[in-house]
Write an enzyme that holds these catalytic residues in place. Structure first.
Site, PDB file in Angstrom:
ATOM      1  N   ARG A  87      37.193  20.358  40.861  1.00 43.78           N
ATOM      2  CA  ARG A  87      35.743  20.375  41.095  1.00 43.78           C
ATOM      3  C   ARG A  87      35.367  21.400  42.178  1.00 43.78           C
ATOM      4  O   ARG A  87      36.116  21.627  43.118  1.00 43.78           O
ATOM      5  CB  ARG A  87      35.259  18.964  41.456  1.00 43.78           C
ATOM      6  N   LYS A 137      31.187  17.042  37.218  1.00 39.35           N
ATOM      7  CA  LYS A 137      31.426  15.705  37.777  1.00 39.35           C
ATOM      8  C   LYS A 137      32.890  15.293  37.581  1.00 39.35           C
ATOM      9  O   LYS A 137      33.728  16.148  37.314  1.00 39.35           O
ATOM     10  CB  LYS A 137      30.453  14.703  37.144  1.00 39.35           C
ATOM     11  N   ARG A 190      28.339   7.309  53.686  1.00 41.93           N
ATOM     12  CA  ARG A 190      27.563   7.854  54.811  1.00 41.93           C
ATOM     13  C   ARG A 190      27.662   6.960  56.035  1.00 41.93           C
ATOM     14  O   ARG A 190      27.759   7.436  57.169  1.00 41.93           O
ATOM     15  CB  ARG A 190      26.104   8.042  54.381  1.00 41.93           C
ATOM     16  N   ARG A 244      31.167  15.916  31.930  1.00 37.39           N
ATOM     17  CA  ARG A 244      30.567  14.756  31.242  1.00 37.39           C
ATOM     18  C   ARG A 244      29.823  15.137  29.964  1.00 37.39           C
ATOM     19  O   ARG A 244      29.666  14.294  29.084  1.00 37.39           O
ATOM     20  CB  ARG A 244      29.649  13.978  32.201  1.00 37.39           C
ATOM     21  N   ARG A 271      32.553   6.453  34.955  1.00 38.59           N
ATOM     22  CA  ARG A 271      31.250   6.175  34.316  1.00 38.59           C
ATOM     23  C   ARG A 271      31.323   6.306  32.785  1.00 38.59           C
ATOM     24  O   ARG A 271      30.587   5.643  32.068  1.00 38.59           O
ATOM     25  CB  ARG A 271      30.154   7.057  34.906  1.00 38.59           C
ATOM     26  N   SER A 310      27.240   5.641  47.629  1.00 36.04           N
ATOM     27  CA  SER A 310      26.723   6.776  48.429  1.00 36.04           C
ATOM     28  C   SER A 310      26.382   6.338  49.849  1.00 36.04           C
ATOM     29  O   SER A 310      26.690   7.035  50.823  1.00 36.04           O
ATOM     30  CB  SER A 310      25.450   7.336  47.783  1.00 36.04           C
ATOM     31  N   GLY A 361      34.405  13.092  45.149  1.00 35.31           N
ATOM     32  CA  GLY A 361      33.728  14.333  45.524  1.00 35.31           C
ATOM     33  C   GLY A 361      32.878  14.146  46.771  1.00 35.31           C
ATOM     34  O   GLY A 361      32.788  15.047  47.618  1.00 35.31           O
ATOM     35  N   GLN A 403      25.139  16.078  48.200  1.00 34.52           N
ATOM     36  CA  GLN A 403      26.386  16.226  48.945  1.00 34.52           C
ATOM     37  C   GLN A 403      26.355  17.468  49.824  1.00 34.52           C
ATOM     38  O   GLN A 403      26.738  17.420  50.997  1.00 34.52           O
ATOM     39  CB  GLN A 403      27.561  16.286  47.961  1.00 34.52           C
ATOM     40  N   ASP A 412      23.693  10.596  37.386  1.00 41.37           N
ATOM     41  CA  ASP A 412      24.882   9.734  37.272  1.00 41.37           C
ATOM     42  C   ASP A 412      24.732   8.722  36.137  1.00 41.37           C
ATOM     43  O   ASP A 412      25.720   8.123  35.714  1.00 41.37           O
ATOM     44  CB  ASP A 412      25.148   8.999  38.599  1.00 41.37           C
TER      45      ASP A 412
HETATM   46  C1  S3P Z   1      26.223  11.831  45.523  1.00 39.72           C
HETATM   47  C2  S3P Z   1      25.401  12.831  45.079  1.00 39.72           C
HETATM   48  C3  S3P Z   1      25.241  13.214  43.686  1.00 39.72           C
HETATM   49  C4  S3P Z   1      25.945  12.249  42.741  1.00 39.72           C
HETATM   50  C5  S3P Z   1      27.262  11.782  43.254  1.00 39.72           C
HETATM   51  C6  S3P Z   1      27.117  11.095  44.602  1.00 39.72           C
HETATM   52  C7  S3P Z   1      26.221  11.498  46.957  1.00 39.72           C
HETATM   53  O1  S3P Z   1      25.722  14.528  43.517  1.00 39.72           O
HETATM   54  O2  S3P Z   1      26.083  12.812  41.450  1.00 39.72           O
HETATM   55  O3  S3P Z   1      27.836  10.838  42.343  1.00 39.72           O
HETATM   56  O4  S3P Z   1      26.682  10.396  47.336  1.00 39.72           O
HETATM   57  O5  S3P Z   1      25.745  12.315  47.747  1.00 39.72           O
HETATM   58  P1  S3P Z   1      24.897  15.819  44.064  1.00 39.72           P
HETATM   59  O6  S3P Z   1      25.556  16.256  45.328  1.00 39.72           O
HETATM   60  O7  S3P Z   1      25.049  16.821  42.960  1.00 39.72           O
HETATM   61  O8  S3P Z   1      23.474  15.420  44.313  1.00 39.72           O
END
Ligand code: S3P
Length: 419
Positions: free
Chosen positions: A109, A335, A15, A339, A381, A11, A81, A156, A308
């Site tokens: 998704r 996801k 960013r 899942r 995962r 993550s 995603g 996200q 996660d």
């Molecule tokens: C992530 C946010 C999470 C997480 C994903 C990574 C991110 O999802 O499940 O694997 O890097 O911002 P959400 O957007 O539902 O919080």
């Protein structure tokens, strides 16, 4: 006691690659996540005109500010995603046009949650396939101020809106009805962005004003990915690492470590030691030792901080004494695979008593040996969680797709074999 280090946080790496080009000066990033997901983001940024220089073993340099350009070809977000959603926001803020696409799983998704508020702010976003799904053609720029109340807490979506506001030079005010991971907020603050945060009830209000000064470049060593560390912590708790394991240099952002809270409540021995901060992110070591764990009813309000980790929690629950109940986790259906369905069908295939619920599952733990074949549905995962279960004495579990772990943890199988 085994000492284990894990790859950089996925993550945070996404960013850093997206924000560094917006800063004035040269950002230096070490320890970026090595998997295919972050590689998708790096390739996307290159196609938007960003130069990413590799320095030494695991270092990167990015000069900013970069005037992003419209890429010549559609951007392939692969399985990621985070790449798709954050980039939609980033591009929506810029006077450029880009088409975003992804693999079969990512095309299933939902993107609607991100598309809707960005459209309301003035971005032109065209769905080229199914409504609310990739591929999306995004034409950005000319945005109005963004004010938005998120329907559910989500890092996200929140990040996409902040990225759109930053690039589009418009203020952003969002309310999040719960707490999702706050890596974007920490990174923006480390870069000097005028971001204000306020706790309101169970949620959080964010306000990003127009920066008076340019964003400072990043100087960041990406902490180890807690979600990757979780697999080794689980292995240690279940007795697969001898006297235990020590995970070093792991990100300990409280928005990510809900798994430790669950393990402690199940009776596990866990000890964390702080080792300071990296660009506003807490980092430290985690020690875990073997102990019999008990089933647990997980409080729904803990979910955003451990979502996660549900696949590995489910595998631990299958070995615990008693029943584990997971509810309030319907986001899991959206996801890399559904899942809830993937976990429950595989648990049943291995002979674990498991009841699928709309928003979670109930798992009856037992020490019985487990054998069978796990269908991962291409979900990294799921593969890693069942692989951990498979290494325990008496178990014999085959994973149908081992390569899918490469999106987040290349080298996982080699490390598992060593341990
Ligand atoms: C992530 C946010 C999470 C997480 C994903 C990574 C991110 O999802 O499940 O694997 O890097 O911002 P959400 O957007 O539902 O919080």
């Amino acid at each position: 006691m085994q000492t284990i280090s894990v790859p950089g946080d996925k993550s945070i790496s996404h960013r850093a690659l997206m924000l560094a080009p917006l800063a004035h000066g040269t950002s230096r990033i070490t320890g970026c996540a090595p998997g295919a997901d972050v590689a998708s983001t790096a390739e996307a940024m290159k196609s938007l005109g960003v130069e990413i220089r590799e320095v030494g073993d695991s270092g990167l340099e990015i000069d900013g500010p970069v005037r992003l350009v419209s890429p010549a070809a559609p951007i392939d977000c692969g399985n990621s995603g985070t790449t798709a959603r954050l980039l939609t926001g980033l591009i929506a803020g810029q006077p450029i046009t880009a088409t975003l696409d992804g693999d079969e799983s990512l095309r299933r998704r939902p993107m609607g949650r991100v598309v809707e508020p960005l459209r309301a702010a003035g971005a032109a976003i065209e769905e080229r396939g199914e409504p609310g799904r990739l591929p999306l053609a995004v034409s950005g720029g000319g945005l109005r101020a963004i004010r938005y109340e998120l329907p559910v807490a989500g890092a996200q979506l929140k990040s996409a809106l902040l990225f759109a506001g930053l690039g589009g030079s418009v203020p952003v005010a969002v309310f999040e009805p719960g707490h999702s991971r706050d890596h974007t907020e920490r990174m923006l603050l480390a870069m000097g962005a005028p971001l204000k945060m306020e706790e309101v009830g169970n949620g959080r209000r964010l306000r990003l004003d127009l920066p008076e000064r340019p964003l400072r470049p990043l100087s960041l060593h990406v902490p180890g990915d807690f979600s990757s560390a979780a697999f080794w912590i689980a292995l240690a708790v279940l007795g697969g690492c001898g006297s235990g394991a020590r995970l070093t240099g792991v990100g300990l952002n409280p928005g990510r470590t809900g798994f430790l809270r669950v393990l402690k409540a199940m009776g596990a021995r866990i000890h964390t030691t702080s080792a300071g901060e990296s660009a506003g992110e807490p980092v430290g070591d985690i020690e875990a030792g073997p102990l019999e764990v008990k089933g647990l009813k997980l409080p729904a309000e803990w979910m955003p901080e451990l979502l996660d980790e549900i696949p590995i929690i489910a595998c631990i629950a299958s070995r615990a004494v008693g029943i584990t109940v997971i509810r309030g986790a319907s986001e899991l259906r959206l996801k890399e695979s559904d899942r809830i369905a993937t976990l429950c069908s595989n648990m049943s295939a291995l002979g674990v008593k498991c009841v699928e619920l709309d928003d979670g599952m109930e798992i009856v733990g037992s020490g019985a040996p487990r054998s069978g074949r796990v269908r991962t549905e291409g979900d990294h995962r799921i593969a890693m969680a069942f692989a951990i279960l498979g290494t325990l004495p008496g178990n014999d579990i085959e994973i149908d797709d081992r390569a899918c772990v490469d999106v987040s943890y290349p080298g996982f199988w080699e490390r598992l074999a060593e341990i």
